[in-house]
Design an enzyme around this catalytic site. Sequence first.
Site, PDB file in Angstrom:
ATOM      1  CE  LYS A 119      -4.179  -2.106   1.760  1.00  0.00           C
ATOM      2  NZ  LYS A 119      -3.866  -3.526   1.986  1.00  0.00           N
TER       3      LYS A 119
HETATM    4  C1  LIG Z   1      -4.461  -4.587   1.339  1.00  0.00           C
HETATM    5  C2  LIG Z   1      -3.697  -5.842   1.216  1.00  0.00           C
HETATM    6  C3  LIG Z   1      -4.089  -6.851   0.312  1.00  0.00           C
HETATM    7  C4  LIG Z   1      -5.334  -6.757  -0.521  1.00  0.00           C
HETATM    8  O1  LIG Z   1      -5.275  -5.741  -1.483  1.00  0.00           O
HETATM    9  P1  LIG Z   1      -6.575  -5.264  -2.253  1.00  0.00           P
HETATM   10  O2  LIG Z   1      -6.157  -4.115  -3.072  1.00  0.00           O
HETATM   11  O3  LIG Z   1      -7.563  -4.862  -1.178  1.00  0.00           O
HETATM   12  O4  LIG Z   1      -7.086  -6.414  -3.024  1.00  0.00           O
HETATM   13  C5  LIG Z   1      -3.282  -7.974   0.197  1.00  0.00           C
HETATM   14  N1  LIG Z   1      -2.170  -8.120   0.951  1.00  0.00           N
HETATM   15  C6  LIG Z   1      -1.776  -7.184   1.831  1.00  0.00           C
HETATM   16  C7  LIG Z   1      -0.560  -7.422   2.646  1.00  0.00           C
HETATM   17  C8  LIG Z   1      -2.510  -6.011   1.994  1.00  0.00           C
HETATM   18  O5  LIG Z   1      -2.112  -5.081   2.869  1.00  0.00           O
END
Ligand SMILES: *Cc1c(COP(=O)(O)O)cnc(C)c1O
Length: 472
Positions: A119
Amino acid sequence: MTQLVSTRDSSATSLSYSDVLLSGLAPDRGLYTPVELPRLTLEELKELSALSYPDLYVRLKSLIVGTDMPTQVYVDIANDSFNETSFPGVESGNYVPVVQLASGQYLQNLSLGPTAAFKDMALQPLAREMDYVLRERGQKLRLLGATSGDTGSAAEAAIKGLGNLQLFMLSPHEGMSEFQRAQMGSLSGDNIHNISITGRFDDCQDLVKEIKLDPEFADLGAVNSINWGRISSQVPYYVSGYLQVVGDSVGQEIDVVVPTGNFGNILAGYFAKMMGVPIRRLIVATNENNVLHRLIQTGRYELQPAVVTSSPSMDISKASNYERLLYYLAGKDPTGVRAYMETFEKQGVVSLSDIGLSNDALKDAGFESGTSNHMSRIETIRSTYQQFGELIDPHTADGVYVAGHCRQEGVPILSMATALPVKFEDTIREAIGDIPPREERFVHLVAGGDGFEVMKPDSDILKRYIQKHTNL
Ligand SMILES: *Cc1c(COP(=O)(O)O)cnc(C)c1O
């Protein structure tokens, strides 16, 4: 310039990128999404392989967004977001390195940023883009978000200290890992407010929705992946990942596996594919919360109360960004999307046939899926460590497990690594009998309740808290 419309707006009113950046859902509760994306030829794609990640980021962002922001702004934002201070683990300037696990099997690390989750790749630039637009307009913005762990710290690390923004972040009192809790707690203060809701993640999300219905709070912005700014910032690492896997063979098709929750990350992969990156299949990996897996296999999209798992950032009851994909699959028909989504919101279940599509429409569009459970994650973490010496986190393990089942001879398969294992020490201990060593930058983090305002899931209490603490 790319035209941005709401997935539910039949008048097709177009907004600018900057407007969309500062708003959450569209007024009709649709999601803002581009009508068209630019296409890259294989020649152009090949040329991109010479660029550093920050330069690739600038090139693709300017292509996708157009002239809404001066190119120099993207250059500055890329340099501020992607550098060795924010990404201390980066080697040879590769911010999203691909490693080979076995013949035809690859892993791309998207988690070298400040909070050790993918993220960061989008939230670092997003916060700066917002700050830039606000500065230009002489405005300030309050943001409200809900997190089950990774969004919270990534948004906070990005927004901390940006004077035009103030962030209120709701998280469930139970469910986050100790590391995640300590990480968020350590970021409290200044323009960051951590609110710990005595309930589950769904309660946090419901509060966000409820509060935004109040006209007095309707202007609160969003940091989750319903924000187009986030999705568009995720496209570059798919391009980079593709180029790293194929090397000189640009044009060769690959499969990509993505551990998925809200469908935000993998949707950026779909956009990369729409732009001409030769991705053959996009494979959704879910955990026990397998709403998306069932959708892809059966054509039925059915709400399912989320259960807490050892890959908590994928614990969702529905996947907001699926609405964007549907918009394209349904031939950009906002009236159809609106009816379909309203049926889903009322009845909790809807079928692709309700919008005139075949139940295989997602497969026909190149999607595939698989699902995992706690034991398969543990087994995958252990075997990936033993066989290849790579320690992966539980979310990445969901993907690598599914990749093992979906692999096809002759087609390279790339798994996205979405967090570092250090964030999930308990699960790692269960898998390999030991916890991963902490890098210097994480050593100081200790669990405790510090930095959180504990609150009942009550929208009136929350509204009063936000009013009282607004200081923009
Ligand atoms: C947020 C997250 C996901 C999922 O991502 P999306 O965009 O919501 O599908 C997967 N793995 C980790 C470690 C995350 O922080």
